[in-house]
Motif scaffolding. Structure first.
Motif, mmCIF file in Angstrom:
data_model
loop_
_atom_site.group_PDB
_atom_site.id
_atom_site.type_symbol
_atom_site.label_atom_id
_atom_site.label_comp_id
_atom_site.label_asym_id
_atom_site.label_seq_id
_atom_site.Cartn_x
_atom_site.Cartn_y
_atom_site.Cartn_z
ATOM 1 N N LYS A 1 80.060 5.492 73.710
ATOM 2 C CA LYS A 1 81.189 4.664 74.139
ATOM 3 C C LYS A 1 81.032 4.321 75.617
ATOM 4 O O LYS A 1 80.364 5.021 76.379
ATOM 5 C CB LYS A 1 82.513 5.370 73.863
ATOM 6 N N GLY B 1 88.652 8.416 84.372
ATOM 7 C CA GLY B 1 89.796 9.172 83.882
ATOM 8 C C GLY B 1 89.372 10.508 83.289
ATOM 9 O O GLY B 1 88.240 10.681 82.841
ATOM 10 N N GLU B 2 90.303 11.449 83.286
ATOM 11 C CA GLU B 2 90.076 12.786 82.732
ATOM 12 C C GLU B 2 90.845 12.919 81.426
ATOM 13 O O GLU B 2 92.018 12.574 81.352
ATOM 14 C CB GLU B 2 90.564 13.829 83.736
ATOM 15 N N ASP B 3 90.180 13.432 80.411
ATOM 16 C CA ASP B 3 90.804 13.643 79.111
ATOM 17 C C ASP B 3 90.388 15.026 78.609
ATOM 18 O O ASP B 3 89.469 15.151 77.806
ATOM 19 C CB ASP B 3 90.368 12.553 78.131
ATOM 20 N N LEU C 1 82.690 3.621 79.374
ATOM 21 C CA LEU C 1 83.806 4.014 80.229
ATOM 22 C C LEU C 1 84.021 2.937 81.280
ATOM 23 O O LEU C 1 83.062 2.494 81.924
ATOM 24 C CB LEU C 1 83.485 5.332 80.935
ATOM 25 N N ARG D 1 87.378 9.566 80.234
ATOM 26 C CA ARG D 1 87.990 8.416 79.572
ATOM 27 C C ARG D 1 87.983 7.257 80.552
ATOM 28 O O ARG D 1 87.842 7.442 81.769
ATOM 29 C CB ARG D 1 89.420 8.728 79.129
ATOM 30 N N SER D 2 88.161 6.061 80.035
ATOM 31 C CA SER D 2 88.280 4.888 80.899
ATOM 32 C C SER D 2 89.545 4.987 81.734
ATOM 33 O O SER D 2 90.541 5.588 81.319
ATOM 34 C CB SER D 2 88.336 3.611 80.057
ATOM 35 N N THR E 1 92.966 3.646 83.303
ATOM 36 C CA THR E 1 94.012 2.715 82.898
ATOM 37 C C THR E 1 94.040 1.569 83.908
ATOM 38 O O THR E 1 93.432 1.657 84.991
ATOM 39 C CB THR E 1 95.387 3.399 82.874
ATOM 40 N N ASN F 1 86.683 15.900 78.523
ATOM 41 C CA ASN F 1 85.941 14.647 78.384
ATOM 42 C C ASN F 1 86.373 13.645 79.447
ATOM 43 O O ASN F 1 87.398 13.807 80.096
ATOM 44 C CB ASN F 1 86.173 14.054 76.987
ATOM 45 N N ASP G 1 79.055 6.653 78.245
ATOM 46 C CA ASP G 1 79.526 8.034 78.350
ATOM 47 C C ASP G 1 78.439 8.996 77.861
ATOM 48 O O ASP G 1 78.591 9.689 76.871
ATOM 49 C CB ASP G 1 80.818 8.211 77.548
ATOM 50 N N THR H 1 92.572 11.769 87.209
ATOM 51 C CA THR H 1 91.321 11.049 87.433
ATOM 52 C C THR H 1 90.347 11.968 88.158
ATOM 53 O O THR H 1 90.733 12.970 88.759
ATOM 54 C CB THR H 1 91.522 9.765 88.268
#
Length: 122
Positions: A3, A79-81, A5, A86-87, A89, A84, A23, A45
């Motif tokens: 994917k 971004g932080e997930d 990011l 993440r994109s 926002t 993992n 990613d 983030t």
């Protein structure tokens, strides 16, 4: 296929820009020019930078954490997930485009003085 990011990329002496990075570890390392280091921003983030940027003598890029630290070399904000990435926002993208909008002149002496370990006795 990995994917993508959406991140804010920040290079020394340049204005930031929005980029897409796969990613995958190899793509993340390529983006910063070496092993990655993750620095938390405390707002969901992360800054991803070159772990050895200062040791390699890379140019100072931006001051972070109210000027308490300097990032050397290219870095990006993602971004932080949980564990993992993440994109970002739209609002996070705007925030970090504005935060790093002005390139900074940071001397090599400043970068070198930001290296090292401080020991505190207990």
């Amino acid at each position: 296929m990995a994917k993508k990011l959406t991140v804010v990329m920040v290079e020394p002496h340049k204005v930031p820009y929005v980029a897409e990075i796969e990613d995958e570890l190899s793509a993340l390392q390529k983006a910063v020019g070496g092993y990655i280091e993750v620095v938390g921003n405390g707002d969901g983030t992360l800054i991803i930078c070159n772990e050895e940027g200062k040791l390699e003598g890379l140019e100072g890029n931006r001051r972070i954490h109210d000027g308490a630290s300097i990032i050397a070399g290219t870095f990006f904000v993602v971004g932080e997930d949980g564990e993992n990435f993440r994109s970002l926002t739209d609002s996070e993208t705007v925030k970090y485009m504005e935060r790093f909008a002005e390139p900074e002149d940071i001397s090599q002496d400043e970068v070198e003085s930001d290296m090292g370990i401080t020991f505190y006795s207990m």
